[in-house]
Design a protein around this motif. Sequence first.
Motif, short mmCIF file in Angstrom:
data_model
loop_
_atom_site.label_atom_id
_atom_site.label_comp_id
_atom_site.label_asym_id
_atom_site.label_seq_id
_atom_site.Cartn_x
_atom_site.Cartn_y
_atom_site.Cartn_z
N LEU A 103 -96.41 14.22 -85.62
CA LEU A 103 -96.87 15.11 -86.70
C LEU A 103 -98.01 14.47 -87.48
CD1 LEU A 103 -93.46 16.50 -88.03
CD2 LEU A 103 -95.22 17.77 -86.77
N SER A 104 -97.92 13.16 -87.68
CA SER A 104 -99.00 12.46 -88.39
C SER A 104 -100.30 12.50 -87.59
CB SER A 104 -98.60 11.01 -88.66
OG SER A 104 -97.53 10.94 -89.57
N PHE A 105 -100.19 12.28 -86.30
CA PHE A 105 -101.38 12.34 -85.45
C PHE A 105 -101.95 13.76 -85.42
CE2 PHE A 105 -100.01 8.36 -83.07
CZ PHE A 105 -101.07 7.60 -83.56
N ARG A 106 -101.07 14.75 -85.36
CA ARG A 106 -101.55 16.13 -85.36
C ARG A 106 -102.27 16.45 -86.66
NH1 ARG A 106 -97.27 20.35 -82.53
NH2 ARG A 106 -97.36 19.47 -80.41
N GLY A 107 -101.75 15.92 -87.77
CA GLY A 107 -102.41 16.14 -89.05
C GLY A 107 -103.81 15.56 -89.08
N LEU A 108 -104.06 14.57 -88.23
CA LEU A 108 -105.39 13.96 -88.12
C LEU A 108 -106.20 14.58 -86.98
CD1 LEU A 108 -104.38 10.21 -88.58
CD2 LEU A 108 -105.50 11.67 -90.26
N GLN A 109 -105.64 15.63 -86.38
CA GLN A 109 -106.28 16.33 -85.26
C GLN A 109 -106.43 15.42 -84.04
OE1 GLN A 109 -109.89 18.29 -86.57
NE2 GLN A 109 -108.86 19.34 -88.25
N LEU A 110 -105.49 14.50 -83.88
CA LEU A 110 -105.45 13.64 -82.71
C LEU A 110 -104.32 14.11 -81.80
CD1 LEU A 110 -105.91 10.16 -84.45
CD2 LEU A 110 -107.65 11.51 -83.25
N LEU A 111 -104.62 14.28 -80.53
CA LEU A 111 -103.66 14.85 -79.59
C LEU A 111 -103.05 13.78 -78.70
CD1 LEU A 111 -105.60 18.06 -78.50
CD2 LEU A 111 -103.88 17.82 -80.31
N LEU A 112 -101.77 13.95 -78.44
CA LEU A 112 -101.04 13.04 -77.58
C LEU A 112 -101.40 13.28 -76.11
CD1 LEU A 112 -98.63 10.93 -77.89
CD2 LEU A 112 -97.15 12.83 -77.16
N ASN A 113 -101.61 12.20 -75.39
CA ASN A 113 -101.79 12.29 -73.94
C ASN A 113 -100.41 12.09 -73.30
OD1 ASN A 113 -102.44 12.02 -71.23
ND2 ASN A 113 -104.30 10.86 -71.62
N THR A 114 -99.72 13.19 -73.07
CA THR A 114 -98.32 13.12 -72.64
C THR A 114 -98.16 12.40 -71.31
OG1 THR A 114 -97.91 15.22 -73.79
CG2 THR A 114 -96.26 14.49 -72.19
N SER A 115 -99.07 12.61 -70.39
CA SER A 115 -98.92 12.01 -69.05
C SER A 115 -99.05 10.49 -69.08
CB SER A 115 -99.97 12.60 -68.10
OG SER A 115 -101.28 12.26 -68.52
N LYS A 116 -99.72 9.94 -70.10
CA LYS A 116 -99.90 8.49 -70.18
C LYS A 116 -99.03 7.84 -71.25
CE LYS A 116 -104.61 8.33 -68.35
NZ LYS A 116 -106.01 7.88 -68.61
N THR A 117 -98.28 8.63 -71.99
CA THR A 117 -97.34 8.10 -72.98
C THR A 117 -96.01 7.84 -72.29
OG1 THR A 117 -98.43 9.28 -74.79
CG2 THR A 117 -96.16 8.58 -75.16
N LYS A 118 -95.53 6.61 -72.36
CA LYS A 118 -94.36 6.20 -71.58
C LYS A 118 -93.26 5.60 -72.46
CE LYS A 118 -96.73 7.08 -67.79
NZ LYS A 118 -96.43 8.26 -66.94
N CYS A 119 -92.04 5.62 -71.92
CA CYS A 119 -90.89 5.00 -72.58
C CYS A 119 -90.43 3.79 -71.77
CB CYS A 119 -89.71 5.97 -72.67
SG CYS A 119 -89.92 7.28 -73.85
N MET A 120 -89.85 2.82 -72.46
CA MET A 120 -89.25 1.68 -71.76
C MET A 120 -88.00 1.25 -72.51
SD MET A 120 -90.84 -2.07 -70.74
CE MET A 120 -92.17 -1.34 -69.79
N LEU A 121 -86.96 0.97 -71.75
CA LEU A 121 -85.71 0.47 -72.30
C LEU A 121 -85.61 -1.01 -71.94
CD1 LEU A 121 -83.00 1.02 -73.73
CD2 LEU A 121 -82.05 1.64 -71.49
N PHE A 122 -85.74 -1.88 -72.95
CA PHE A 122 -85.66 -3.31 -72.70
C PHE A 122 -84.20 -3.74 -72.64
CE2 PHE A 122 -89.73 -2.65 -74.82
CZ PHE A 122 -90.58 -3.37 -74.00
N ASN A 123 -83.85 -4.43 -71.59
CA ASN A 123 -82.45 -4.82 -71.43
C ASN A 123 -82.36 -5.99 -70.45
OD1 ASN A 123 -79.62 -4.71 -71.57
ND2 ASN A 123 -79.57 -3.53 -69.67
#
Length: 393
Positions: A179-199
């Motif tokens: 929401l903060s990024f959207r308020g700045l008119q910055l868009l998420l690049n969903t295909s390059k945004t990743k999750c990682m579970l450290f374990n």
Amino acid sequence: MPLFKGGGGVRQITDHFESHHTFSAMQSGFRAGHACTSATLKVLNDILTAIDKKQYCAAVFIDLAKNFDSVNHHMLIGRLDSLGFSNVCLAWFTNYFSDRVQCVKSEGLLSGPLAVSMGVPQGSILGPTLFSVYINDVALAAGESLIHHYADDTILYTSAPSLDTVLTTLQTSFNAIQLSFRGLQLLLNTSKTKCMLFNRSLPAPALPSNITTLDSSDLEYVDNYKHLGVWLDCKLSFQTHIKHPQSKVKSRIGFLFRSKASFTHAAKHTLVKLTILPILDFGNVIYKIASNTLLNKLDVYHSAIRFVTKAPYTTHHCDLYALVCWPSLHTRRQTHWLQVIYKTLLGKVTPLSQLAGHLSGISLWSPPKPILPLAASPFSSLLPITGTNYKNL
């Protein structure tokens, strides 16, 4: 006013930002005393601390689409106004952004000019610095999670004894950050945004709950991710990272050996110093906690020394070091780590007070045995530091 590196106007602006503590402590991009290494060490320390406490830790590596080109000029000027810039300065920035055009050249043909109404100019110090100011307050939305920016590279992460708690907290924080990024008119690049579970040891489900975007797209879980030039893996073994410099060094040494007849001894020495050692040195204070088995794979360094000295393959590595008066990679890593600690104590780099204590507790330091006296080595600045040598760091 010069706007490129070394320009007095840019230095005055960046000095103003630093002296007035404009930047968040979670912003490391393009700042004096901050670097990719210190930023990654901060994140790594937080994650290792959580793992040591037997907690789960998960992260979202956030990628933005056309971030520098999407900065809204009016919002940026408003941000600078809120930071106390005078009307004269604001008028100067407004003029700096005005009347910019772009065109495309292809196969000798040049398109007509198109007005540029958004974005900060790239290729200068000022552009990235202004972008850092533009997104500076995004960190306030992280909530119970931790966040760290390096210009447009952002990592959001959190830890807790329960995996469900970790993922719920991370999702809540990720929503707020979007929401903060959207308020700045910055868009998420969903295909390059990743999750990682450290374990490293705790049991983990085969399919952890998905982290989703505000558009209900599921983020992909990955086991490896390249963050600020260093490959992080979910086990923090650095196996993936070490493979990359190992492969790159092997390739370059192969080329050098094939062309060795073209080089003098001095040229060989210089080539290795300029094309091999920087690869092995980059991030070495980060991946130095890897196992000896993995670190030993970087002993392709010995092949580089053989290229310089023409020593046979059977020559022991200690004799190789003596032939060129170079330290081992272990010594280089330990010395660079001491330099990080010492510069931190001097206030020359980001003060990560907990970092040295935590990471040094993982046996990061054991006194190396120099093979030759310091004065005899052309790499004396990278050997263990003694006495008055501290002032030369």
